[in-house]
Write a protein that holds these residues in place. Structure first.
Motif, PDB file in Angstrom:
ATOM      1  N   TYR A   1      78.763  43.507  51.275  1.00 56.09           N
ATOM      2  CA  TYR A   1      77.822  44.218  50.400  1.00 56.09           C
ATOM      3  C   TYR A   1      77.592  45.642  50.892  1.00 56.09           C
ATOM      4  N   ASN A   2      77.380  45.812  52.184  1.00 57.87           N
ATOM      5  CA  ASN A   2      77.141  47.149  52.738  1.00 57.87           C
ATOM      6  C   ASN A   2      78.374  48.044  52.577  1.00 57.87           C
ATOM      7  N   ALA A   3      79.566  47.450  52.775  1.00 56.52           N
ATOM      8  CA  ALA A   3      80.795  48.241  52.660  1.00 56.52           C
ATOM      9  C   ALA A   3      81.012  48.719  51.226  1.00 56.52           C
ATOM     10  N   GLY A   4      80.578  47.941  50.244  1.00 57.28           N
ATOM     11  CA  GLY A   4      80.766  48.339  48.849  1.00 57.28           C
ATOM     12  C   GLY A   4      79.651  49.188  48.304  1.00 57.28           C
ATOM     13  N   ASN A   5      78.534  49.266  49.011  1.00 60.28           N
ATOM     14  CA  ASN A   5      77.354  49.971  48.494  1.00 60.28           C
ATOM     15  C   ASN A   5      77.176  51.338  49.141  1.00 60.28           C
ATOM     16  N   THR A   6      78.279  52.032  49.369  1.00 57.19           N
ATOM     17  CA  THR A   6      78.194  53.337  50.033  1.00 57.19           C
ATOM     18  C   THR A   6      77.434  54.360  49.193  1.00 57.19           C
ATOM     19  N   ALA A   7      77.445  54.175  47.852  1.00 57.36           N
ATOM     20  CA  ALA A   7      76.710  55.117  46.997  1.00 57.36           C
ATOM     21  C   ALA A   7      75.253  54.720  46.848  1.00 57.36           C
ATOM     22  N   GLY A   8      74.866  53.580  47.365  1.00 57.20           N
ATOM     23  CA  GLY A   8      73.476  53.134  47.315  1.00 57.20           C
ATOM     24  C   GLY A   8      73.001  52.761  45.929  1.00 57.20           C
ATOM     25  N   THR A   9      73.912  52.316  45.059  1.00 56.76           N
ATOM     26  CA  THR A   9      73.541  51.988  43.672  1.00 56.76           C
ATOM     27  C   THR A   9      73.378  50.489  43.429  1.00 56.76           C
ATOM     28  N   PHE A  10      73.734  49.665  44.401  1.00 58.37           N
ATOM     29  CA  PHE A  10      73.638  48.227  44.204  1.00 58.37           C
ATOM     30  C   PHE A  10      72.172  47.784  44.204  1.00 58.37           C
ATOM     31  N   PRO A  11      71.863  46.718  43.486  1.00 59.67           N
ATOM     32  CA  PRO A  11      70.519  46.131  43.611  1.00 59.67           C
ATOM     33  C   PRO A  11      70.359  45.473  44.973  1.00 59.67           C
ATOM     34  N   ALA A  12      69.164  45.009  45.249  1.00 55.49           N
ATOM     35  CA  ALA A  12      68.885  44.399  46.554  1.00 55.49           C
ATOM     36  C   ALA A  12      69.819  43.218  46.804  1.00 55.49           C
ATOM     37  N   PHE A  13      70.190  43.044  48.054  1.00 56.11           N
ATOM     38  CA  PHE A  13      71.124  41.978  48.451  1.00 56.11           C
ATOM     39  C   PHE A  13      70.552  40.602  48.125  1.00 56.11           C
ATOM     40  N   GLN A  14      71.441  39.725  47.700  1.00 58.04           N
ATOM     41  CA  GLN A  14      71.090  38.311  47.517  1.00 58.04           C
ATOM     42  C   GLN A  14      72.313  37.479  47.871  1.00 58.04           C
ATOM     43  N   PRO A  15      72.137  36.296  48.382  1.00 55.12           N
ATOM     44  CA  PRO A  15      73.289  35.456  48.744  1.00 55.12           C
ATOM     45  C   PRO A  15      74.004  34.940  47.497  1.00 55.12           C
ATOM     46  N   ILE A  16      75.285  34.640  47.654  1.00 53.38           N
ATOM     47  CA  ILE A  16      76.054  34.077  46.543  1.00 53.38           C
ATOM     48  C   ILE A  16      75.537  32.675  46.230  1.00 53.38           C
ATOM     49  N   ASN A  17      75.309  32.436  44.957  1.00 56.71           N
ATOM     50  CA  ASN A  17      74.939  31.085  44.517  1.00 56.71           C
ATOM     51  C   ASN A  17      76.233  30.329  44.219  1.00 56.71           C
TER      52      ASN A  17
ATOM     53  N   GLY B   1      81.883  40.954  41.226  1.00 56.93           N
ATOM     54  CA  GLY B   1      81.569  39.891  42.174  1.00 56.93           C
ATOM     55  C   GLY B   1      81.404  38.553  41.496  1.00 56.93           C
ATOM     56  N   THR B   2      80.160  38.258  41.095  1.00 52.88           N
ATOM     57  CA  THR B   2      79.830  36.979  40.454  1.00 52.88           C
ATOM     58  C   THR B   2      78.943  37.264  39.243  1.00 52.88           C
ATOM     59  N   GLN B   3      78.492  36.181  38.599  1.00 55.02           N
ATOM     60  CA  GLN B   3      77.549  36.345  37.493  1.00 55.02           C
ATOM     61  C   GLN B   3      76.268  37.035  37.943  1.00 55.02           C
ATOM     62  N   GLN B   4      75.981  36.984  39.263  1.00 60.89           N
ATOM     63  CA  GLN B   4      74.772  37.620  39.793  1.00 60.89           C
ATOM     64  C   GLN B   4      74.946  39.128  39.980  1.00 60.89           C
ATOM     65  N   GLY B   5      76.193  39.595  39.917  1.00 57.74           N
ATOM     66  CA  GLY B   5      76.492  40.963  40.320  1.00 57.74           C
ATOM     67  C   GLY B   5      76.129  42.008  39.292  1.00 57.74           C
ATOM     68  N   THR B   6      76.602  43.231  39.550  1.00 59.58           N
ATOM     69  CA  THR B   6      76.340  44.350  38.656  1.00 59.58           C
ATOM     70  C   THR B   6      77.326  44.323  37.485  1.00 59.58           C
TER      71      THR B   6
ATOM     72  N   ASN C   1      71.976  51.312  30.269  1.00 58.09           N
ATOM     73  CA  ASN C   1      70.540  51.563  30.247  1.00 58.09           C
ATOM     74  C   ASN C   1      69.904  50.940  31.480  1.00 58.09           C
ATOM     75  N   PRO C   2      69.358  51.747  32.407  1.00 58.98           N
ATOM     76  CA  PRO C   2      68.802  51.179  33.655  1.00 58.98           C
ATOM     77  C   PRO C   2      67.605  50.259  33.417  1.00 58.98           C
ATOM     78  N   ALA C   3      66.972  50.385  32.242  1.00 55.68           N
ATOM     79  CA  ALA C   3      65.825  49.530  31.961  1.00 55.68           C
ATOM     80  C   ALA C   3      66.232  48.154  31.455  1.00 55.68           C
ATOM     81  N   ALA C   4      67.480  48.020  31.047  1.00 58.50           N
ATOM     82  CA  ALA C   4      67.953  46.735  30.521  1.00 58.50           C
ATOM     83  C   ALA C   4      68.387  45.831  31.658  1.00 58.50           C
TER      84      ALA C   4
END
Length: 814
Positions: A256-272, A447-452, A509-512
């Motif tokens: 997660y950290n290696a892919g989030n170099t731009a800091g745009t990912f939502p907060a980390f969560q474990p894979i379900n 990533g998964t259904q949980q991802g961006t 849309n960031p609000a969606a």
């Protein structure tokens, strides 16, 4: 010639199959040498009846076809047509169009995954993308003369049939819509007056197969009869579920950290990991049921009305594309699945035919109506990559048919001569209409259904209509008893409309909420984060006159030759964004020869053809300006040449041999093609999307240069009057490409051989038991392909023909 075909080691035939083929043919040769039939002076029909002592030789049964819209002997019909009888359908355990392909020269096909349909290729021409409301097939499918417009019809069950006729070459003059390179007409069994009869069969087999079918003929009055027929087939899916690699929280955090170099990912969560499917129905499962109620009313000899109502239901699962190189430690027939499979399809069809004999002329009216609705879910990422965190390392993609429906109707009125005259003729009028609609969703998450969100879109076509009108005529001038000249014309007018069609795409849309698009989300509501991309409203009109010229010469009572020139046509239309594409036309040059030999115990038919296409239609999903859409383009043309052979030989009263073979050569005209289904280089033409390839001069897909089908059956009569009949069906075909891109081994099915074997025990008390094994050597046969990853290092996937299966059927005729 037969010897050569069997002995060549480079065919790659598995040793057990080779031994079986050689043994059976050796037995046929022995039977021929020890029981050579004496020459006969009788006609074929007379020779077909064995004498009381059983020593007279049997002829092959005469086959009657309706390829020319009148009943004629197959051997006297100047068309390249394969007639598959009801007994051949039974012997080869034909249940759907997928089971027909090996029985017809120059015919190929595959099941397509996300829409659960069957695509058909004939003489090297087909359309793998004919699985939406936009794309029409090149091979027209008819049931009792009623056109089946959408490809879902090709997947319905083939049951209680009198036979199947496959007409090769353009058939537009008499058969009409989209019969550019051929027509398939399935003839259902009709009720019989004053007859009480029927049959019942049940079966079991591998993958927990269960099957049942039956029919009963019911005489209601002296002029009215009914027939009730049904079938049910089910088996478990072929594709096993893989378990995902479960990374530790530390490993997931690092990815997660290696892919989030731009800091745009939502907060980390474990894979379900519960999101991965490990149980329940598997992909490539069958669960289909169909029933048909037919009536015949014949109040007088000169009038007949056949009417049927047919219902079909499919609750199976789609066919999954598999990794051609399986993940380490996994089987080919397995996949990492994060979208559970589902398929729900229901159709109702009404077909009617009225015939009136007017004395020297016959009037016929054929009408049909079909209503279809369906839905389905499909794992379009195929599980080729493993997620390393909830939003890295893989892509989750679903192809979801939220709903689809169509209604179609067709009407054909013909008037034709019935008694042989100096000029035999037929005139006709035709009208067909369709009303299609669909909502098709594609959520793609990182990533998964949980991802961006990677990309999401909903294609909603509420109303897409087709109106087709035609007038046609064909006449044969019998100059002499031997020489016949035929000419035909057909004028067709097509009117196609897309009303209100839209492509709704993720607008960022960031609000969606960033969740996978699903049926509960309304993409037309801006609050959900989507905006209208493709505006598909469009109107297409087009017309075309097609024609046929043919000369036929009867060389003798047993043989004839013909030569023809004919044209074919498939309507143009519009694709996503309302973008138009042109019609497809072709000219076909063909010569053929048919003969009966050995007092009707052998038939030999051969045809050679050359087809020249203009504006050959190519369709594929593409990316334009970052959005996905379905696009058409017209190639400059294409050329296809080939040779087809069919022969049957009643070697003795107890031995029958059938052989069909084809040679096909194809070349595509100028075309620059794009497709999301393949990893292609960056496109030099921005109008075609992000990636494309110049495919000019490439071979067409699904067109092996050589294909051979050999079938042999021997009947062993038993002392008590029963009989045992083993049979083998052997198929060989050379290598063929799976797309127009011709991209190498991943995009190619290598040459292969396979065989089906069966044995039937038939009792004189009208019961039978039939055991069979299909794909004996368990060949891995690719029928279509795709790639992901990168053009330089692609990950190849493919659809595959069914693995080895076995079964046992038992039935009773009454």
């Amino acid at each position: 010639m037969t010897d050569r075909l069997i002995r060549r080691p480079r065919l790659g035939l598995a040793s057990p199959i080779q031994i079986a083929v050689l043994a059976l043919l050796a037995g046929a040769a022995h039977a021929q040498s020890t029981e050579a039939p004496a020459p006969q002076a009788e006609t074929a029909s007379t020779a077909a009846a064995a004498s009381a002592d059983g020593k007279d030789s049997k002829a092959l049964p005469q086959v009657v076809v309706t390829a020319t819209k009148r009943s004629t002997s197959l051997q006297k019909t100047p068309i390249a047509v394969t007639a598959i009888s009801a007994s051949t359908i039974e012997d080869n355990h034909v249940k759907s169009m997928l089971d027909v392909f090996n029985l017809v020269p120059s015919m190929q096909g595959t099941g397509q995954g996300d829409h659960g349909i069957v695509s058909i290729t004939l003489r090297g021409i087909g359309n793998d993308s004919a699985k939406t409301e936009y794309a029409d097939p090149e091979v027209a499918l008819f049931v009792d003369g009623v056109f089946a417009p959408r490809p879902e019809g090709a997947a319905t069950m083939l049951f209680d049939l009198d036979g199947i006729e496959v007409l090769r070459g353009p058939q537009g003059t008499l058969w009409g819509r989209n019969s550019t390179v051929g027509t398939i007409n399935m003839k259902t069994a009709k009720p019989v007056l004053k007859d009480n009869s029927g049959y019942l069969e049940v079966g079991t087999g591998s993958y927990n197969r269960l099957g049942a079918k039956g029919a009963v003929n019911i005489p209601l009055t002296d002029t009215l009869a009914a027939r009730v027929a049904f079938i049910h087939e089910q088996h478990d899916g072929y594709v096993d579920y893989q378990k995902p690699t479960q990374y530790t929280l530390a490993q997931q955090q690092a990815a997660y950290n290696a892919g989030n170099t731009a800091g745009t990912f939502p907060a980390f969560q474990p894979i379900n990991y519960n999101l991965f499917v490990t149980g329940g129905p598997k992909y490539n499962a069958q669960d289909q049921t169909a029933a048909r109620l037919s009536f015949l009313w014949q109040p007088v000899k000169t009038f007949r009305w056949d009417l049927s109502l047919e219902q079909f239901a499919d609750r199976g699962t789609p066919a999954m594309s598999l990794m051609q190189t399986p993940r380490a430690g996994q089987k080919l027939w397995s996949a990492l699945i994060d979208t559970a499979p589902s398929l729900k399809r229901d159709s109702t069809s009404i077909r009617s035919r009225m015939e009136y004999d007017m004395g020297g002329m016959a009037l016929a009216y054929v009408a049909g109506y079909t209503s279809f609705k369906g839905s389905g879910t499909y794992d379009q990422d195929f599980g080729v990559n493993m997620p390393t965190s909830f939003t890295t390392g893989a892509t989750h993609q679903e192809d979801n048919t939220v709903w689809t429906r169509y209604r179609s109707q067709s009407h054909e009125l013909t008037l034709q001569s019935t008694q042989k005259q100096t000029v035999d003729w037929v005139l006709g009028l035709y009208y067909a209409a369709e009303d299609n609609g669909i909502r098709f969703d594609i959520p793609i998450m990182n990533g998964t259904q949980q991802g961006t969100v990677n990309w999401q879109g909903s294609f909603i076509q509420p109303k897409e209509t087709v109106d087709s009108k035609a007038a046609f005529g064909q006449a044969t001038w019998n100059l002499t008893d031997a020489l016949h000249l035929t000419g035909g014309l057909r004028y067709t007018h097509d009117d196609r409309k897309n009303i209100g069609g839209r492509g709704w795409f993720w607008a960022g849309n960031p609000a969606a909420p960033q969740i996978p698009l699903n049926p509960t989300i309304d993409p037309t509501d801006p609050a959900n984060g989507y905006s209208a991309g493709n505006i598909n409203d469009a109107h297409y009109k087009g017309s075309k006159t097609t024609w046929l010229a043919r000369a036929t010469y009867d060389l003798s009572k047993e043989s004839m030759a013909y030569a023809s020139v004919s044209t074919g046509y498939k309507s143009g239309g519009t694709g996503d964004g309302g973008l138009p594409y042109g019609p497809e036309t072709l000219t076909n040059y063909e010569v053929g020869y048919k003969t009966s030999l050995l007092d009707g115990r052998m038939t030999f038919n051969i045809s050679a053809y050359h087809m020249k296409f203009k504006d050959f239609q190519f369709s594929a999903p593409v990316i334009v300006n970052g959005n996905r859409q379905f696009a058409y383009s017209n190639a400059e043309g294409a050329k296809v040449s080939g040779l087809e052979i069919e022969t049957a030989w009643m070697i003795t009263n107890d031995d029958k041999l059938q052989l069909s073979a084809s040679y096909t050569k194809t070349k595509l005209g100028q075309l620059v093609a794009a497709s999301n289904d393949y990893q292609l280089p960056t496109c030099f033409d921005t109008t075609l999307g992000g990636n494309c390839l110049n495919v000019t001069g490439n071979d067409l897909p699904h067109a092996p240069k050589v294909a051979i089908q050999l079938m042999y059956e021997h009947v062993f009569p038993l002392a008590n009057g029963d009989q045992v009949a083993p049979r083998i069906s052997y198929h060989y075909q050379s290598a063929n490409w799976l797309s127009v891109f011709n991209l190498g081994e991943g995009d190619r099915q290598k040459a292969y051989s396979t065989a089906d074997i069966a044995v039937r025990y038939s009792s004189k008390k009208n019961w039978y038991v039939d055991a069979f094994v299909r794909n004996v050597s368990d060949e891995k046969i690719k029928t279509s392909a795709g790639s992901s990853g990168s053009f330089a290092n692609p990950i190849w996937t493919a659809q595959y023909a069914a693995p080895r299966t076995f079964g046992l059927n038992a039935g009773y005729n009454f």
